[in-house]
Design an enzyme around this catalytic site. Structure first.
Site, PDB file in Angstrom:
ATOM      1  N   CYS A   1       6.501  38.281   1.176  1.00  0.00           N
ATOM      2  CA  CYS A   1       7.114  39.155   2.200  1.00  0.00           C
ATOM      3  C   CYS A   1       7.506  40.516   1.642  1.00  0.00           C
ATOM      4  O   CYS A   1       7.177  41.557   2.224  1.00  0.00           O
ATOM      5  CB  CYS A   1       8.305  38.473   2.853  1.00  0.00           C
ATOM      6  SG  CYS A   1       9.707  38.155   1.740  1.00  0.00           S
TER       7      CYS A   1
ATOM      8  N   HIS B   1      14.266  37.274   3.263  1.00  0.00           N
ATOM      9  CA  HIS B   1      12.989  37.569   3.921  1.00  0.00           C
ATOM     10  C   HIS B   1      13.044  38.969   4.536  1.00  0.00           C
ATOM     11  O   HIS B   1      14.104  39.457   4.946  1.00  0.00           O
ATOM     12  CB  HIS B   1      12.690  36.532   5.015  1.00  0.00           C
ATOM     13  CG  HIS B   1      11.302  36.619   5.562  1.00  0.00           C
ATOM     14  ND1 HIS B   1      10.186  36.319   4.825  1.00  0.00           N
ATOM     15  CD2 HIS B   1      10.854  36.979   6.796  1.00  0.00           C
ATOM     16  CE1 HIS B   1       9.105  36.475   5.562  1.00  0.00           C
ATOM     17  NE2 HIS B   1       9.483  36.880   6.770  1.00  0.00           N
TER      18      HIS B   1
ATOM     19  N   HIS C   1       4.737  40.398   9.353  1.00  0.00           N
ATOM     20  CA  HIS C   1       5.305  40.015   8.061  1.00  0.00           C
ATOM     21  C   HIS C   1       4.422  38.964   7.390  1.00  0.00           C
ATOM     22  O   HIS C   1       3.618  38.277   8.036  1.00  0.00           O
ATOM     23  CB  HIS C   1       6.730  39.487   8.228  1.00  0.00           C
ATOM     24  CG  HIS C   1       6.862  38.323   9.178  1.00  0.00           C
ATOM     25  ND1 HIS C   1       7.720  37.268   8.950  1.00  0.00           N
ATOM     26  CD2 HIS C   1       6.263  38.036  10.366  1.00  0.00           C
ATOM     27  CE1 HIS C   1       7.663  36.400   9.947  1.00  0.00           C
ATOM     28  NE2 HIS C   1       6.775  36.855  10.823  1.00  0.00           N
TER      29      HIS C   1
END
Length: 403
Positions: A316, A366, A378
């Site tokens: 990520c 994240h 993402h």
């Protein structure tokens, strides 16, 4: 006044006399003493009021001037016997003075003509249009279509008083170019001629067109100041003021400064928006749109923990690091550290290109890129890879802005 005619044949006397009320010039052709009737046959002196001057042979010529004073001359010089405070002498350098005065007058006239020419330029000419038209609607949007029919796809929209160039006119439909959009609009919603010029006069502004691939917008007039935004080549920014090497502009509803060397200033009119611009909202820069499109091009690619390859595998924070890095933003390979490199904003103010951070409590684990319309892209997990999700699929801890 006296003249020595015996030694002068066809001598030309030219003098300039600068007066408080104007400039005078004298041209005199002098014959020999056997042709008294021709003496001063070409004399002329002009400036304001009349007075007769007599020469030795009884001839006379007209003095038009703003003063009353005697005039005497000999050979190549002309001077005024200063009997009035309004009289200024013209000594041996008279000719040079006359030439200089003439040059100055001509330059002043040229400058005035240039100013008058600029003043009478139409708004259309100043903004580069040859067949200007304006959207004549008071609210809502005017669709620009791919073809001259209401069944055709919409390729852009015009709002109130947007400018366009008419390319073709078949009566009912006009083919136009407005900004980045070329297509067809219903002629009944378009103003032309004097009506369009009047609308354009109210809408004209100064813009700065970017002439480098990516330009930094600074918070102050210094390269040491923070970056407010990044803007792309050919993007047009509203100019607030110009101060030497810096131009104050408005971008994404924020004020900042760009170096004048990297922009071109010009007069401009508001134009249509493309469907892409409509999709991502007003005020979204081309850089943001480009960033989102670039990020979306990797949807479906692999997720690899610790990875940094957009094609072979990325996690990520590696994904956000690589995407924003292409647009000049340097980020660490850590989702918890990336918020500190930007400015924290409310999620309701998010624009495409901003980053959403998620986790548990206040612990970030994240990160995703906001793409507009309530969505993010993402590198999700090893099962889903890079994908698009709802921005609120989980509650964001914070949102950060880097442009």
């Amino acid at each position: 006044m006296s003249i020595n005619n015996k030694k002068i044949r066809k001598a030309s006397v030219i003098a300039a006399v600068t007066l408080a009320m104007g400039t005078m010039s004298v041209n005199a052709s002098v014959a020999d003493d056997n042709s008294k009737g021709k003496i001063l046959s070409d004399c002329a002196l002009t400036a304001g009021v009349s007075k007769d001057l007599s020469n030795v042979s009884g001839e006379s010529f007209k003095l038009t001037a703003g003063v009353t004073s005697a005039l005497s001359y000999a050979y190549n010089d002309v001077s005024i016997m200063t009997q009035s405070k309004d009289v200024v002498s013209a000594p041996e350098s008279s000719q040079a003075g006359a030439d200089a005065a003439s040059d100055t007058t001509q330059q002043d006239q040229a400058d005035e003509n240039t100013q008058q020419s600029e003043a009478v330029q139409t708004v259309a000419q100043q903004c580069g249009y040859t067949n200007l038209a304006m959207s004549n609607i008071s609210e809502g949007n005017l669709n620009i279509r791919e073809e001259a029919t209401t069944d055709s796809s919409v390729v852009g929209i015009m709002t109130k008083h947007n400018a366009c160039e008419i390319l073709e006119d078949d009566g009912e439909w006009l083919k136009i170019k407005s900004g980045k959009v070329t297509g067809y609009v219903n002629a009944s919603y378009i103003a032309t001629g004097d009506e369009a010029e009047a609308m354009a006069q109210e809408e004209m502004s100064t813009v700065a067109t970017v002439k480098t691939e990516t330009l930094r917008v600074r918070s102050d007039k210094s390269t040491d100041s923070s970056i407010v935004s990044l803007v792309g080549d050919s993007e047009k920014l509203t100019v607030n003021s110009v101060d030497g090497q810096w131009v104050e502009v408005t971008v994404d509803d924020e004020t900042g400064y760009v170096a004048s060397d990297f922009v071109e200033l010009s007069k401009s009119l508001p134009t249509a928006k493309t469907i892409t611009e409509v999709k991502y909202g007003d005020g979204v820069s081309d850089v943001r749109v480009s960033l989102v499109q670039y990020a979306l091009s990797f949807v479906g690619n692999r997720y690899v923990w610790g990875g940094t390859s957009l094609t072979n595998g990325v996690d990520c924070s590696g994904f956000t690091m690589q995407i924003l890095g292409k647009y000049g933003v340097s980020l660490p390979h850590s989702s918890s550290a990336q918020p500190g490199c930007g400015t924290i904003i409310n999620s309701s103010d998010a624009q495409p290109g901003d980053l959403f951070f998620y986790g548990s409590g206040s612990s970030i684990s994240h990160v995703a890129i906001y793409i507009g319309d309530g969505q993010i892209v993402h590198a999700s997990n090893s099962r889903d890879g890079i994908k698009v999700s709802n921005a609120y699929y989980r509650t964001p801890i914070c949102v950060a802005r880097y442009f």
